[in-house]
Design a protein around this motif. Structure first.
Motif, PDB file in Angstrom:
ATOM      1  N   THR A 102       0.859  -1.191   0.000  1.00  0.00           N
ATOM      2  CA  THR A 102       0.000   0.000   0.000  1.00  0.00           C
ATOM      3  C   THR A 102       0.895   1.240   0.000  1.00  0.00           C
ATOM      4  O   THR A 102       0.611   2.218  -0.669  1.00  0.00           O
ATOM      5  CB  THR A 102      -0.880   0.009   1.271  1.00  0.00           C
ATOM      6  OG1 THR A 102      -1.545  -1.244   1.342  1.00  0.00           O
ATOM      7  CG2 THR A 102      -1.897   1.133   1.249  1.00  0.00           C
ATOM      8  N   HIS A 103       1.979   1.141   0.790  1.00  0.00           N
ATOM      9  CA  HIS A 103       2.897   2.276   0.946  1.00  0.00           C
ATOM     10  C   HIS A 103       4.289   1.899   0.465  1.00  0.00           C
ATOM     11  O   HIS A 103       4.786   0.814   0.794  1.00  0.00           O
ATOM     12  CB  HIS A 103       3.031   2.654   2.426  1.00  0.00           C
ATOM     13  CG  HIS A 103       1.737   2.979   3.088  1.00  0.00           C
ATOM     14  ND1 HIS A 103       1.133   4.208   2.983  1.00  0.00           N
ATOM     15  CD2 HIS A 103       0.917   2.238   3.880  1.00  0.00           C
ATOM     16  CE1 HIS A 103       0.018   4.224   3.676  1.00  0.00           C
ATOM     17  NE2 HIS A 103      -0.146   3.028   4.229  1.00  0.00           N
ATOM     18  N   VAL A 104       4.917   2.822  -0.263  1.00  0.00           N
ATOM     19  CA  VAL A 104       6.316   2.630  -0.661  1.00  0.00           C
ATOM     20  C   VAL A 104       7.088   3.894  -0.306  1.00  0.00           C
ATOM     21  O   VAL A 104       6.631   5.014  -0.580  1.00  0.00           O
ATOM     22  CB  VAL A 104       6.439   2.332  -2.177  1.00  0.00           C
ATOM     23  CG1 VAL A 104       7.908   2.301  -2.611  1.00  0.00           C
ATOM     24  CG2 VAL A 104       5.765   1.006  -2.521  1.00  0.00           C
ATOM     25  N   ALA A 105       8.233   3.718   0.333  1.00  0.00           N
ATOM     26  CA  ALA A 105       9.098   4.857   0.671  1.00  0.00           C
ATOM     27  C   ALA A 105      10.366   4.771  -0.168  1.00  0.00           C
ATOM     28  O   ALA A 105      10.952   3.696  -0.300  1.00  0.00           O
ATOM     29  CB  ALA A 105       9.453   4.829   2.153  1.00  0.00           C
ATOM     30  N   ILE A 106      10.761   5.906  -0.739  1.00  0.00           N
ATOM     31  CA  ILE A 106      11.964   5.940  -1.570  1.00  0.00           C
ATOM     32  C   ILE A 106      12.976   6.888  -0.926  1.00  0.00           C
ATOM     33  O   ILE A 106      12.679   8.061  -0.677  1.00  0.00           O
ATOM     34  CB  ILE A 106      11.636   6.441  -3.001  1.00  0.00           C
ATOM     35  CG1 ILE A 106      10.569   5.538  -3.637  1.00  0.00           C
ATOM     36  CG2 ILE A 106      12.898   6.481  -3.862  1.00  0.00           C
ATOM     37  CD1 ILE A 106       9.980   6.081  -4.937  1.00  0.00           C
ATOM     38  N   SER A 107      14.178   6.366  -0.643  1.00  0.00           N
ATOM     39  CA  SER A 107      15.231   7.191  -0.053  1.00  0.00           C
ATOM     40  C   SER A 107      16.233   7.565  -1.134  1.00  0.00           C
ATOM     41  O   SER A 107      17.002   6.722  -1.605  1.00  0.00           O
ATOM     42  CB  SER A 107      15.936   6.410   1.070  1.00  0.00           C
ATOM     43  OG  SER A 107      16.993   7.180   1.592  1.00  0.00           O
ATOM     44  N   CYS A 108      16.208   8.835  -1.549  1.00  0.00           N
ATOM     45  CA  CYS A 108      17.157   9.278  -2.579  1.00  0.00           C
ATOM     46  C   CYS A 108      17.447  10.771  -2.397  1.00  0.00           C
ATOM     47  O   CYS A 108      16.671  11.497  -1.773  1.00  0.00           O
ATOM     48  CB  CYS A 108      16.605   9.000  -3.977  1.00  0.00           C
ATOM     49  SG  CYS A 108      15.067   9.831  -4.319  1.00  0.00           S
ATOM     50  N   GLY A 109      18.587  11.198  -2.928  1.00  0.00           N
ATOM     51  CA  GLY A 109      19.016  12.591  -2.766  1.00  0.00           C
ATOM     52  C   GLY A 109      18.387  13.496  -3.816  1.00  0.00           C
ATOM     53  O   GLY A 109      18.116  13.051  -4.938  1.00  0.00           O
ATOM     54  N   ALA A 110      18.187  14.757  -3.459  1.00  0.00           N
ATOM     55  CA  ALA A 110      17.639  15.721  -4.413  1.00  0.00           C
ATOM     56  C   ALA A 110      18.619  15.876  -5.578  1.00  0.00           C
ATOM     57  O   ALA A 110      19.832  15.953  -5.359  1.00  0.00           O
ATOM     58  CB  ALA A 110      17.426  17.057  -3.711  1.00  0.00           C
ATOM     59  N   ASP A 111      18.085  15.872  -6.789  1.00  0.00           N
ATOM     60  CA  ASP A 111      18.911  16.030  -8.009  1.00  0.00           C
ATOM     61  C   ASP A 111      20.112  15.087  -8.018  1.00  0.00           C
ATOM     62  O   ASP A 111      21.232  15.493  -8.346  1.00  0.00           O
ATOM     63  CB  ASP A 111      19.421  17.478  -8.143  1.00  0.00           C
ATOM     64  CG  ASP A 111      18.266  18.470  -8.189  1.00  0.00           C
ATOM     65  OD1 ASP A 111      17.245  18.149  -8.819  1.00  0.00           O
ATOM     66  OD2 ASP A 111      18.381  19.548  -7.565  1.00  0.00           O
ATOM     67  N   ASN A 112      19.900  13.846  -7.634  1.00  0.00           N
ATOM     68  CA  ASN A 112      21.037  12.918  -7.594  1.00  0.00           C
ATOM     69  C   ASN A 112      21.525  12.584  -9.009  1.00  0.00           C
ATOM     70  O   ASN A 112      20.772  12.672  -9.979  1.00  0.00           O
ATOM     71  CB  ASN A 112      20.672  11.658  -6.795  1.00  0.00           C
ATOM     72  CG  ASN A 112      19.549  10.871  -7.431  1.00  0.00           C
ATOM     73  OD1 ASN A 112      19.748  10.175  -8.425  1.00  0.00           O
ATOM     74  ND2 ASN A 112      18.337  10.994  -6.886  1.00  0.00           N
ATOM     75  N   ASP A 113      22.793  12.186  -9.082  1.00  0.00           N
ATOM     76  CA  ASP A 113      23.440  11.931 -10.382  1.00  0.00           C
ATOM     77  C   ASP A 113      22.874  10.720 -11.108  1.00  0.00           C
ATOM     78  O   ASP A 113      23.148  10.528 -12.286  1.00  0.00           O
ATOM     79  CB  ASP A 113      24.945  11.670 -10.171  1.00  0.00           C
ATOM     80  CG  ASP A 113      25.633  12.887  -9.595  1.00  0.00           C
ATOM     81  OD1 ASP A 113      25.076  13.990  -9.717  1.00  0.00           O
ATOM     82  OD2 ASP A 113      26.731  12.728  -9.022  1.00  0.00           O
ATOM     83  N   TYR A 114      22.139   9.898 -10.401  1.00  0.00           N
ATOM     84  CA  TYR A 114      21.681   8.632 -10.997  1.00  0.00           C
ATOM     85  C   TYR A 114      20.285   8.741 -11.621  1.00  0.00           C
ATOM     86  O   TYR A 114      19.804   7.809 -12.239  1.00  0.00           O
ATOM     87  CB  TYR A 114      21.658   7.531  -9.931  1.00  0.00           C
ATOM     88  CG  TYR A 114      22.927   7.475  -9.118  1.00  0.00           C
ATOM     89  CD1 TYR A 114      24.053   6.811  -9.604  1.00  0.00           C
ATOM     90  CD2 TYR A 114      23.012   8.102  -7.878  1.00  0.00           C
ATOM     91  CE1 TYR A 114      25.230   6.767  -8.868  1.00  0.00           C
ATOM     92  CE2 TYR A 114      24.190   8.060  -7.133  1.00  0.00           C
ATOM     93  CZ  TYR A 114      25.286   7.397  -7.638  1.00  0.00           C
ATOM     94  OH  TYR A 114      26.448   7.359  -6.915  1.00  0.00           O
ATOM     95  N   GLY A 115      19.618   9.867 -11.359  1.00  0.00           N
ATOM     96  CA  GLY A 115      18.252  10.015 -11.863  1.00  0.00           C
ATOM     97  C   GLY A 115      17.258   9.174 -11.085  1.00  0.00           C
ATOM     98  O   GLY A 115      16.179   8.832 -11.578  1.00  0.00           O
TER      99      GLY A 115
END
Ligand SMILES: [Zn+2]
Ligand SMILES: [Zn+2]
Length: 282
Positions: A227-240
């Motif tokens: 139901t819920h998904v959390a995504i941990s990523c950096g703003a404007d990261n180099d990997y897209g």
């Protein structure tokens, strides 16, 4: 005489205050909470139930302040278990600092052995502090307050560190949470063949590998139906990250997702019946 009595009273007060602070327990959490901390392009997730505190991963070294701040804000002084999913720097960068500055009960690590200086220093710090270091293995169950943590897979035969990520499921009441570290397609395929469907069906999924297209394959999402998904990523990261294709796959299974790069720390709370996304941090 009066002055001595007054001095005695002051000393007694000081002792009481010191004792109160010294003995202060970490804040008790009602229900089970998962906080995916905003640690840029890295990973650190805080799990709490009652007085029990676990950390999954320790973020990259430059996010030290964010982790220290998050723990201080929540008055956390002890960590029952620090679980490092795999030895990449964006997951173990502050592990040594945590071991040296907090009371850590147990360290759980992946079976993947990395000959990397940062990681070696983490293991050395655990040894120096007398913290038990345990290599994870599928089928182990731990308690986190009233929640149960089960290691679903810690693949010794994985060729890449990401696919050797410790994968765990946390059950609290009728609700369940799945954490796959940075496992990519090979790791997820190994998980699907190692674990029965009933174990994979979860309310919450932390998106693998920071929202990369190489994780959260269709077969896994269909088994988990989160139901819920959390995504941990950096703003404007180099990997897209997160990749558009991944977000489409999440939409296709009807999952609602939130991202640390857009919303900061993400907090989810289970009362044992259902999981809700909490705007207000606990
Ligand atoms: Zn990572
Ligand atoms: Zn990784």
């Amino acid at each position: 005489m009066k002055a001595i009595r007054r001095l005695g009273a002051v000393i007694l007060m000081l002792c009481l205050v010191l004792c109160l602070f010294g003995c202060q327990r970490d804040k008790t959490v009602t229900g089970f909470s998962v906080e995916v901390l905003d640690v840029g392009q890295s990973d650190c997730t805080l799990l709490r139930q009652g007085n029990a505190v676990w950390l999954i991963d320790a973020g990259t070294a430059t996010e030290r302040g964010a982790i220290l701040g998050a723990l201080a804000d929540r008055a956390i002084k002890h960590i029952d278990c620090l679980l490092l999913t795999h030895p990449h720097e964006d997951h173990v960068g502050n592990a040594r600092m945590l071991l040296e500055n907090y009371e850590v009960g147990t360290l759980i690590v992946s079976p993947f052995s990395a000959d990397d200086l940062t990681y070696r220093l983490v293991l050395e710090a655990a040894q120096q502090r007398g913290v038990t270091c345990h290599v994870a293995s599928g089928g182990e169950v731990y308690s986190l307050g009233d929640a149960a943590v089960e290691i679903l897979l810690a693949d010794e035969s994985a060729k890449e560190p990401n696919d050797a990520s410790v994968i765990l499921r946390v059950a609290y009441g009728k609700t369940a949470f799945l954490f796959t570290g940075d496992a990519e397609l090979d790791g997820e395929t190994a998980l699907l063949s190692a674990v029965g469907a009933e174990k994979l069906d979860c309310d919450f999924l932390k998106a693998g590998h920071h929202g990369s297209d190489t994780s959260c394959c269709e077969a896994l999402l269909q088994a988990v139906t989160p139901t819920h998904v959390a995504i941990s990523c950096g703003a404007d990261n180099d990997y897209g990250f997160p990749h558009e294709a991944l977000l489409s796959r999440l939409d296709a299974v009807g999952a609602t997702y939130h991202r640390t790069d857009e919303e900061g720390t993400l907090c989810y709370i289970s009362d044992g019946e259902a999981v809700r996304f909490a705007d207000e941090k606990t």
